[in-house]
Motif scaffolding. Structure first.
Motif, PDB file in Angstrom:
ATOM      1  N   ARG A  87      28.067  22.447  26.472  1.00 53.35           N
ATOM      2  CA  ARG A  87      29.390  23.027  26.728  1.00 53.35           C
ATOM      3  C   ARG A  87      30.152  23.104  25.420  1.00 53.35           C
ATOM      4  O   ARG A  87      30.136  22.168  24.615  1.00 53.35           O
ATOM      5  CB  ARG A  87      30.155  22.202  27.752  1.00 53.35           C
ATOM      6  CG  ARG A  87      31.410  22.906  28.240  1.00 53.35           C
ATOM      7  CD  ARG A  87      31.996  22.255  29.466  1.00 53.35           C
ATOM      8  NE  ARG A  87      33.129  23.015  29.983  1.00 53.35           N
ATOM      9  CZ  ARG A  87      33.049  24.011  30.837  1.00 53.35           C
ATOM     10  NH1 ARG A  87      31.852  24.384  31.287  1.00 53.35           N
ATOM     11  NH2 ARG A  87      34.116  24.654  31.255  1.00 53.35           N
ATOM     12  N   CYS A  88      30.834  24.237  25.235  1.00 53.67           N
ATOM     13  CA  CYS A  88      31.531  24.499  23.976  1.00 53.67           C
ATOM     14  C   CYS A  88      33.045  24.507  24.189  1.00 53.67           C
ATOM     15  O   CYS A  88      33.556  25.179  25.086  1.00 53.67           O
ATOM     16  CB  CYS A  88      31.102  25.843  23.397  1.00 53.67           C
ATOM     17  SG  CYS A  88      29.412  25.845  22.777  1.00 53.67           S
ATOM     18  N   SER A  89      33.740  23.755  23.354  1.00 54.66           N
ATOM     19  CA  SER A  89      35.196  23.851  23.254  1.00 54.66           C
ATOM     20  C   SER A  89      35.498  24.678  22.002  1.00 54.66           C
ATOM     21  O   SER A  89      34.865  24.482  20.958  1.00 54.66           O
ATOM     22  CB  SER A  89      35.828  22.462  23.140  1.00 54.66           C
ATOM     23  OG  SER A  89      35.539  21.701  24.305  1.00 54.66           O
ATOM     24  N   TYR A  90      36.461  25.587  22.101  1.00 54.99           N
ATOM     25  CA  TYR A  90      36.652  26.534  21.010  1.00 54.99           C
ATOM     26  C   TYR A  90      38.101  27.028  20.967  1.00 54.99           C
ATOM     27  O   TYR A  90      38.905  26.756  21.867  1.00 54.99           O
ATOM     28  CB  TYR A  90      35.706  27.726  21.162  1.00 54.99           C
ATOM     29  CG  TYR A  90      35.825  28.432  22.495  1.00 54.99           C
ATOM     30  CD1 TYR A  90      36.770  29.433  22.695  1.00 54.99           C
ATOM     31  CD2 TYR A  90      34.997  28.086  23.563  1.00 54.99           C
ATOM     32  CE1 TYR A  90      36.889  30.066  23.915  1.00 54.99           C
ATOM     33  CE2 TYR A  90      35.110  28.711  24.788  1.00 54.99           C
ATOM     34  CZ  TYR A  90      36.048  29.703  24.965  1.00 54.99           C
ATOM     35  OH  TYR A  90      36.177  30.327  26.178  1.00 54.99           O
ATOM     36  N   CYS A 129      28.151  27.209  26.630  1.00 53.33           N
ATOM     37  CA  CYS A 129      27.950  27.879  25.345  1.00 53.33           C
ATOM     38  C   CYS A 129      27.339  29.266  25.496  1.00 53.33           C
ATOM     39  O   CYS A 129      27.614  30.155  24.680  1.00 53.33           O
ATOM     40  CB  CYS A 129      27.090  27.014  24.434  1.00 53.33           C
ATOM     41  SG  CYS A 129      27.923  25.464  23.918  1.00 53.33           S
ATOM     42  N   ARG A 170      43.221  27.569  23.172  1.00 52.44           N
ATOM     43  CA  ARG A 170      42.108  26.620  23.228  1.00 52.44           C
ATOM     44  C   ARG A 170      41.484  26.707  24.612  1.00 52.44           C
ATOM     45  O   ARG A 170      42.191  26.722  25.627  1.00 52.44           O
ATOM     46  CB  ARG A 170      42.584  25.192  22.947  1.00 52.44           C
ATOM     47  CG  ARG A 170      43.141  25.020  21.538  1.00 52.44           C
ATOM     48  CD  ARG A 170      43.649  23.602  21.318  1.00 52.44           C
ATOM     49  NE  ARG A 170      44.221  23.439  19.991  1.00 52.44           N
ATOM     50  CZ  ARG A 170      43.536  23.078  18.921  1.00 52.44           C
ATOM     51  NH1 ARG A 170      42.231  22.831  19.035  1.00 52.44           N
ATOM     52  NH2 ARG A 170      44.120  22.949  17.748  1.00 52.44           N
ATOM     53  N   ARG A 230      30.627  21.263  20.318  1.00 52.00           N
ATOM     54  CA  ARG A 230      29.667  21.238  21.415  1.00 52.00           C
ATOM     55  C   ARG A 230      29.465  19.823  21.956  1.00 52.00           C
ATOM     56  O   ARG A 230      29.509  18.850  21.201  1.00 52.00           O
ATOM     57  CB  ARG A 230      28.323  21.818  20.965  1.00 52.00           C
ATOM     58  CG  ARG A 230      28.361  23.304  20.659  1.00 52.00           C
ATOM     59  CD  ARG A 230      27.038  23.788  20.086  1.00 52.00           C
ATOM     60  NE  ARG A 230      26.999  25.255  19.963  1.00 52.00           N
ATOM     61  CZ  ARG A 230      27.512  25.925  18.961  1.00 52.00           C
ATOM     62  NH1 ARG A 230      28.111  25.261  17.971  1.00 52.00           N
ATOM     63  NH2 ARG A 230      27.453  27.250  18.926  1.00 52.00           N
ATOM     64  N   MET A 238      30.291  31.698  26.133  1.00 54.48           N
ATOM     65  CA  MET A 238      31.422  31.635  25.204  1.00 54.48           C
ATOM     66  C   MET A 238      31.697  33.012  24.620  1.00 54.48           C
ATOM     67  O   MET A 238      30.768  33.782  24.355  1.00 54.48           O
ATOM     68  CB  MET A 238      31.088  30.632  24.110  1.00 54.48           C
ATOM     69  CG  MET A 238      32.166  30.419  23.066  1.00 54.48           C
ATOM     70  SD  MET A 238      31.698  29.127  21.872  1.00 54.48           S
ATOM     71  CE  MET A 238      30.172  29.805  21.192  1.00 54.48           C
ATOM     72  N   SER A 241      37.396  26.209  26.915  1.00 55.06           N
ATOM     73  CA  SER A 241      36.022  25.694  26.900  1.00 55.06           C
ATOM     74  C   SER A 241      35.208  26.451  27.932  1.00 55.06           C
ATOM     75  O   SER A 241      35.737  26.966  28.924  1.00 55.06           O
ATOM     76  CB  SER A 241      35.993  24.191  27.190  1.00 55.06           C
ATOM     77  OG  SER A 241      36.406  23.933  28.519  1.00 55.06           O
TER      78      SER A 241
END
Length: 341
Positions: A241-244, A182, A177, A194, A185, A179
């Motif tokens: 901002r993207c968490s992925y 974006c 996991r 997001r 990423m 972040s």
């Protein structure tokens, strides 16, 4: 007439008769004692006491006579004080706004100036250039350290033991996991969530702060000059901002073989199911990087003289336990194992 076209008289103090507040343009000689103007004693008048130099035509900064030190107009061919030419002359020093003008200037004949003159005429004490001296000492120490590292002495040693180690990294596919912004990423990210967050600040011009400062013309006059500084404010910059989640191979363990398990160097056996090796599921394992090390244990003539050297495989293979070798040892930095052959 614009403000930039207006000129005002600088002031100066006579070092001979103590006359003060003399005018830089009008009084090229002291009206009290006749002494020539000293350009180094020019200064800006107090606020509110400026005297405009009407009809003054600026032709350039004064030049200072190389013989008597008197200031002369840029258009003058010869010194107004001693009639010398411009040979050896130089421009007069300019006065800068904000320089300390509050302290009284020492005048010729006063006790203060007499002491200053005595000080200036006496030989100055010699000061050691400590910065250069410290630099020279550090350079000498560095040169000594490099020399000691490169210099070696030969030691007669015996090869008392040989050892080796080979290892293979086992990598495991993990779900990580993370972040990021974006636009940065990874392309294989999934399970993306997001949010709008503060990313940075930018400087935005926000008007100017202006003031009129006095500028020395260098000819006994000065002018007012508008000086402006741009003001800036910070504005926030927001972005997504993207968490992925992302799948990545990470080293999980090492499979090792050494002389304790095998008499001769060999690679350890790795038993991984072939179907899992081809899979892209979390938990899948695969072979990673292979590493190997070959060590020699060396004993000198004295008991406390012992070294362990890591050498190339071909050097390790041709040496036998009990062999007598010559080992170069640095004065600083240990054994020069790379010179063994």
């Amino acid at each position: 007439m614009s403000q930039d076209d207006q000129h005002f008289e600088m002031w100066w103090d006579c070092p001979h008769c103590h006359a003060t507040g003399l005018l830089g343009l009008t009084h090229r000689h002291c009206p009290h004692c006749g002494a020539a103007q000293d350009a180094s004693r020019r200064y800006f008048p107090p606020e509110g006491k400026e005297i405009e130099a009407k009809h003054h035509r600026y032709v350039g900064a004064d030049w200072q006579c190389g013989y008597c030190g008197s200031p002369n107009a840029a258009s003058a061919k010869f010194c107004i004080n001693c009639s010398a030419g411009q040979d050896g002359s130089k421009p007069v020093a300019l006065v800068h706004e904000g320089a300390d003008q509050s302290s009284p200037r020492p005048l010729a004949g006063s006790g203060a100036s007499a002491g200053a003159a005595a000080t200036s005429s006496a030989p100055r004490a010699r000061h050691w250039p400590w910065g250069w001296l410290l630099g020279a000492v550090l350079l000498a120490l560095l040169a000594s350290a490099i020399t000691a590292y490169l210099m070696t002495r030969d030691n007669e040693v015996s090869l008392v033991a040989k050892s080796w180690e080979r290892s293979i990294a086992i990598e495991r596919l993990n779900e990580l996991r993370d972040s990021d912004w974006c636009d940065q990423m990874p392309s294989d990210a999934y399970g993306v969530w997001r949010s709008r967050e503060l990313r940075s600040h930018r400087q935005v011009a926000d008007g100017q702060t202006c003031s009129n400062e006095r500028v020395d013309n260098g000819d006994g006059s000065f002018r007012y000059q508008k000086s402006c500084i741009t003001n800036y404010r910070q504005e926030p910059v927001y972005d997504m901002r993207c968490s992925y989640k992302v799948l990545r191979w990470r080293t999980d363990r090492q499979v090792v073989a050494n002389q304790l398990s095998h008499p001769e160097p060999t690679w350890p056996t790795v038993d991984l199911p072939s179907r899992l090796f081809q899979s892209k599921k979390v938990g899948t394992e695969r072979q990673g990087a292979q590493t190997e090390r070959y060590m020699l244990s060396l004993q000198g003539q004295r008991l406390q003289d012992s070294w362990t050297c890591t050498v190339k495989p071909e050097v390790w293979a041709k040496l036998s336990v009990g062999a007598q070798l010559t080992l170069p040892v640095r004065l600083l930095g240990g054994a020069a194992c790379e010179r063994l052959h």
